[in-house]
Design a protein around this motif. Structure first.
Motif, PDB file in Angstrom:
ATOM      1  N   TYR A  75      -2.002 -15.021 -14.611  1.00  0.00           N
ATOM      2  CA  TYR A  75      -3.328 -14.451 -14.088  1.00  0.00           C
ATOM      3  C   TYR A  75      -3.539 -13.762 -12.880  1.00  0.00           C
ATOM      4  O   TYR A  75      -3.015 -14.354 -11.828  1.00  0.00           O
ATOM      5  CB  TYR A  75      -4.488 -15.467 -14.236  1.00  0.00           C
ATOM      6  CG  TYR A  75      -5.884 -15.085 -13.846  1.00  0.00           C
ATOM      7  CD1 TYR A  75      -6.446 -14.601 -14.871  1.00  0.00           C
ATOM      8  CD2 TYR A  75      -6.550 -15.259 -12.620  1.00  0.00           C
ATOM      9  CE1 TYR A  75      -7.937 -13.965 -14.454  1.00  0.00           C
ATOM     10  CE2 TYR A  75      -7.641 -14.985 -12.245  1.00  0.00           C
ATOM     11  CZ  TYR A  75      -8.427 -14.239 -13.086  1.00  0.00           C
ATOM     12  OH  TYR A  75      -9.872 -13.868 -12.884  1.00  0.00           O
ATOM     13  N   LYS A  76      -3.618 -12.454 -13.045  1.00  0.00           N
ATOM     14  CA  LYS A  76      -3.459 -11.652 -11.447  1.00  0.00           C
ATOM     15  C   LYS A  76      -2.469 -12.112 -10.476  1.00  0.00           C
ATOM     16  O   LYS A  76      -2.880 -12.451  -9.424  1.00  0.00           O
ATOM     17  CB  LYS A  76      -4.983 -11.854 -11.098  1.00  0.00           C
ATOM     18  CG  LYS A  76      -5.851 -11.047 -11.850  1.00  0.00           C
ATOM     19  CD  LYS A  76      -7.197 -11.038 -11.191  1.00  0.00           C
ATOM     20  CE  LYS A  76      -8.319 -10.009 -11.954  1.00  0.00           C
ATOM     21  NZ  LYS A  76      -7.790  -8.677 -12.138  1.00  0.00           N
ATOM     22  N   GLY A  77      -1.179 -11.946 -11.053  1.00  0.00           N
ATOM     23  CA  GLY A  77      -0.086 -12.374 -10.009  1.00  0.00           C
ATOM     24  C   GLY A  77       0.153 -13.751  -9.819  1.00  0.00           C
ATOM     25  O   GLY A  77       1.292 -14.086  -9.195  1.00  0.00           O
ATOM     26  N   ASN A  78      -0.550 -14.519 -10.631  1.00  0.00           N
ATOM     27  CA  ASN A  78      -0.246 -16.028 -10.229  1.00  0.00           C
ATOM     28  C   ASN A  78       0.455 -16.486 -11.734  1.00  0.00           C
ATOM     29  O   ASN A  78       0.106 -16.098 -12.749  1.00  0.00           O
ATOM     30  CB  ASN A  78      -1.526 -16.788 -10.140  1.00  0.00           C
ATOM     31  CG  ASN A  78      -2.089 -16.293  -8.714  1.00  0.00           C
ATOM     32  OD1 ASN A  78      -1.553 -16.624  -7.657  1.00  0.00           O
ATOM     33  ND2 ASN A  78      -3.489 -15.904  -8.440  1.00  0.00           N
ATOM     34  N   ASP A  85       0.752  -1.326  -0.055  1.00  0.00           N
ATOM     35  CA  ASP A  85       0.013   0.079   0.017  1.00  0.00           C
ATOM     36  C   ASP A  85       0.790   1.219   0.030  1.00  0.00           C
ATOM     37  O   ASP A  85       0.373   2.415  -0.293  1.00  0.00           O
ATOM     38  CB  ASP A  85      -0.824   0.159   1.342  1.00  0.00           C
ATOM     39  CG  ASP A  85      -2.047  -1.340   1.183  1.00  0.00           C
ATOM     40  OD1 ASP A  85      -2.202  -1.546   0.113  1.00  0.00           O
ATOM     41  OD2 ASP A  85      -2.594  -1.439   2.253  1.00  0.00           O
ATOM     42  N   SER A  87      -0.693  -3.907 -10.117  1.00  0.00           N
ATOM     43  CA  SER A  87      -1.086  -4.792  -8.991  1.00  0.00           C
ATOM     44  C   SER A  87      -1.929  -6.055  -9.342  1.00  0.00           C
ATOM     45  O   SER A  87      -2.210  -6.018 -10.437  1.00  0.00           O
ATOM     46  CB  SER A  87      -1.718  -4.286  -7.837  1.00  0.00           C
ATOM     47  OG  SER A  87      -3.124  -3.761  -8.519  1.00  0.00           O
ATOM     48  N   PRO A  88      -2.000  -7.003  -8.794  1.00  0.00           N
ATOM     49  CA  PRO A  88      -2.676  -8.327  -9.255  1.00  0.00           C
ATOM     50  C   PRO A  88      -4.291  -7.819  -9.281  1.00  0.00           C
ATOM     51  O   PRO A  88      -4.906  -8.263 -10.390  1.00  0.00           O
ATOM     52  CB  PRO A  88      -2.702  -9.337  -8.157  1.00  0.00           C
ATOM     53  CG  PRO A  88      -1.447  -8.963  -7.465  1.00  0.00           C
ATOM     54  CD  PRO A  88      -1.021  -7.436  -7.493  1.00  0.00           C
ATOM     55  N   GLN A  89      -4.627  -6.847  -8.520  1.00  0.00           N
ATOM     56  CA  GLN A  89      -6.012  -6.165  -8.775  1.00  0.00           C
ATOM     57  C   GLN A  89      -6.431  -5.859  -9.796  1.00  0.00           C
ATOM     58  O   GLN A  89      -7.506  -5.632 -10.532  1.00  0.00           O
ATOM     59  CB  GLN A  89      -6.386  -5.400  -7.491  1.00  0.00           C
ATOM     60  CG  GLN A  89      -6.474  -6.413  -6.090  1.00  0.00           C
ATOM     61  CD  GLN A  89      -5.089  -6.140  -5.287  1.00  0.00           C
ATOM     62  OE1 GLN A  89      -3.962  -5.853  -6.211  1.00  0.00           O
ATOM     63  NE2 GLN A  89      -4.916  -6.293  -4.129  1.00  0.00           N
ATOM     64  N   GLU A  90      -5.150  -4.936 -10.373  1.00  0.00           N
ATOM     65  CA  GLU A  90      -5.512  -4.247 -11.724  1.00  0.00           C
ATOM     66  C   GLU A  90      -5.403  -4.886 -12.973  1.00  0.00           C
ATOM     67  O   GLU A  90      -5.125  -4.497 -14.093  1.00  0.00           O
ATOM     68  CB  GLU A  90      -4.743  -2.984 -11.539  1.00  0.00           C
ATOM     69  CG  GLU A  90      -5.050  -1.989 -10.442  1.00  0.00           C
ATOM     70  CD  GLU A  90      -3.871  -0.867 -10.260  1.00  0.00           C
ATOM     71  OE1 GLU A  90      -2.734  -1.277 -10.676  1.00  0.00           O
ATOM     72  OE2 GLU A  90      -4.276   0.160  -9.812  1.00  0.00           O
ATOM     73  N   ASN A 109       0.629  -8.662 -15.921  1.00  0.00           N
ATOM     74  CA  ASN A 109      -0.351  -9.371 -15.221  1.00  0.00           C
ATOM     75  C   ASN A 109      -0.141  -9.493 -13.881  1.00  0.00           C
ATOM     76  O   ASN A 109      -0.460 -10.323 -13.021  1.00  0.00           O
ATOM     77  CB  ASN A 109      -0.085 -10.768 -15.760  1.00  0.00           C
ATOM     78  CG  ASN A 109      -0.637 -11.087 -17.302  1.00  0.00           C
ATOM     79  OD1 ASN A 109      -1.870 -11.258 -17.290  1.00  0.00           O
ATOM     80  ND2 ASN A 109       0.134 -10.930 -18.424  1.00  0.00           N
ATOM     81  N   GLY A 110       0.492  -8.532 -13.048  1.00  0.00           N
ATOM     82  CA  GLY A 110       0.830  -8.435 -11.828  1.00  0.00           C
ATOM     83  C   GLY A 110       1.549  -9.511 -10.978  1.00  0.00           C
ATOM     84  O   GLY A 110       1.390  -9.539  -9.710  1.00  0.00           O
ATOM     85  N   ASP A 142      -8.380  -9.494 -16.482  1.00  0.00           N
ATOM     86  CA  ASP A 142      -9.107 -10.445 -15.899  1.00  0.00           C
ATOM     87  C   ASP A 142      -9.313 -11.406 -16.875  1.00  0.00           C
ATOM     88  O   ASP A 142     -10.365 -12.026 -17.333  1.00  0.00           O
ATOM     89  CB  ASP A 142     -10.810 -10.040 -15.510  1.00  0.00           C
ATOM     90  CG  ASP A 142     -11.409 -10.928 -14.589  1.00  0.00           C
ATOM     91  OD1 ASP A 142     -10.828 -11.997 -14.137  1.00  0.00           O
ATOM     92  OD2 ASP A 142     -12.817 -10.682 -14.552  1.00  0.00           O
TER      93      ASP A 142
END
Length: 404
Positions: free
Chosen positions: A348-351, A202, A211-214, A255-256, A217
């Motif tokens: 996919y989203k940090g993974n 943060d 970030s993974p959230q951004e 992809n975070g 999808d």
């Protein structure tokens, strides 16, 4: 006047050190070692050193060498410090010292100065590398010199000195943390990050990816090709080491992938908190491990896994130019000979997840491994195998029965 080389970034600390060295009677040759630091006006940094009276100033670009000869051998060894940190800063420091000594020899300098503090790991990495390469070098670490610290106890005094000497600096308020960048990663520490109640992700303004959230999808696939453990291609395109790392950063960053927050044990004995981002190297490490699963013999893989933490520790401590690490890298080179092939991962989203993998040296045999009937594995053979394996346990159990 005696001459020294200064590892120069153009920031507040090294700007002051340049002036202080001159006050102390040194001719100073400034060297900006380019290891892929993004977003810096390198020519402006060079001009600043010249304007501030440096005897000479130069940029030495070793980004390709950093990736090819320093990062990739560590990757081949599967080395992660304390099982997490991918050693992006640690790997770069011995290369910087090598460059500094090469310039020192060229200009006839007898000393090597840097801006690392007496609390951190970088002082160890700079000095241990320099002493291994040239035991006669005089190391000047101003932050370990009491007179320097007495003169410059804080940022205010550093800025005042620059104003007095007419040295241009951005005298803005301190960031809530400090950062160190190269093409492999960015590290963040100090400031607000010293408070463990603060969520590092943060506080930090990450620069290498979202970030993974951004992140999108939607799963994105990427294929990494290896030859003898060295990454050589992405999505079928052959690339030099530097370009491959940059491409991996681009794909994994969007992809975070590759953010960590850890409390680590420094070489000097204290614990410190660091936040890191290394999207491309995280992707390459994962792909490399997936290919090793196919191509490395079980016992060889387990031995390599025992040695990986030793490699990581030596790199972290700065013991790069040592016979022990030379020997460990020689073992790694031999062990990695079969690690050739391609791995396709899903991001996919940090993974990161395995999608497909193939190798001409694959030890995976579907007929042997199949859970279906038939195949080339005779399950009756397991009876004798287990009888022989269990012999010591049966004898021990007869002599000293265990309670249960």
């Amino acid at each position: 006047m005696p001459a020294c080389v200064l590892a120069y970034s153009g920031g507040l600390d090294t700007s002051v050190i340049l002036g202080w060295l001159q006050d102390e009677g040194w001719d100073v040759h400034c060297v900006y070692v380019d290891i892929g630091q993004p977003g810096e006006d390198k020519q402006a940094i060079l001009k600043k050193a010249q304007d501030c009276g440096a005897k000479s100033a130069r940029i030495v670009d070793v980004t390709e060498e950093l990736c090819r000869d320093f990062a990739f051998p560590v990757l081949k060894a599967g080395a992660k410090y304390e099982s997490i940190y991918l050693l992006g800063t640690s790997i770069a420091r011995p290369l910087i010292s090598k460059v500094m000594l090469q310039v020192a020899r060229e200009v006839g300098a007898t000393a090597y100065a840097h801006g690392a503090t007496g609390k951190g790991n970088d002082q160890c990495r700079f000095q241990l590398a320099a002493e291994a390469l040239d035991p006669t070098v005089q190391m000047i670490a101003p932050w370990r010199i009491k007179a320097f610290r007495d003169r410059f106890p804080g940022r205010t005094e550093l800025i005042a000195y620059c104003e007095e000497k007419g040295i241009p600096v951005k005298a803005t308020s301190a960031k809530p943390y400090s950062s160190d960048e190269n093409c492999l990663h960015v590290s963040y520490e100090a400031g607000d990050l010293e408070d463990l109640s603060v969520a590092g992700v943060d506080v930090v303004d990450f620069t290498m990816g979202v970030s993974p959230q951004e992140a999108p999808d939607k799963l994105e696939e990427v294929t990494v090709g290896f030859e003898k453990g060295v990454p050589v291609s992405i999505n079928g395109q052959k690339l030099d080491a530097k370009d491959l790392v940059e491409k991996a950063n681009e794909l994994a960053g969007r992809n975070g992938v590759g953010r960590i927050d850890m409390v680590e044990n420094r070489f000097v004995g204290m614990k410190s908190r660091g936040v890191y981002e290394a999207p491309g190297m995280t992707l390459l490490y994962e792909a490399h491990r997936m290919l090793e699963e196919l191509t490395l013999d079980r016992d060889l893989m387990h031995l390599r896994d025992q040695l990986s933490p030793i490699v990581a520790e030596m790199v972290y401590y700065g013991l790069w130019y040592t016979p022990k690490l030379d020997a460990l890298f020689a073992f790694t080179d031999k062990a990695q000979e079969p690690v050739t092939g391609e791995v396709t991962l899903g991001m996919y989203k940090g993974n990161l997840s395995a999608r497909r993998r193939s190798s001409p040296n694959s030890l995976y045999d579907a007929e042997i491994a199949s859970m279906e009937g038939g195949g080339s594995y005779d399950q009756d053979d397991a009876t004798g195998f287990l009888r022989i394996t269990g012999l010591p346990s049966r004898v021990q159990g007869t002599v000293t029965p265990r309670s249960y």
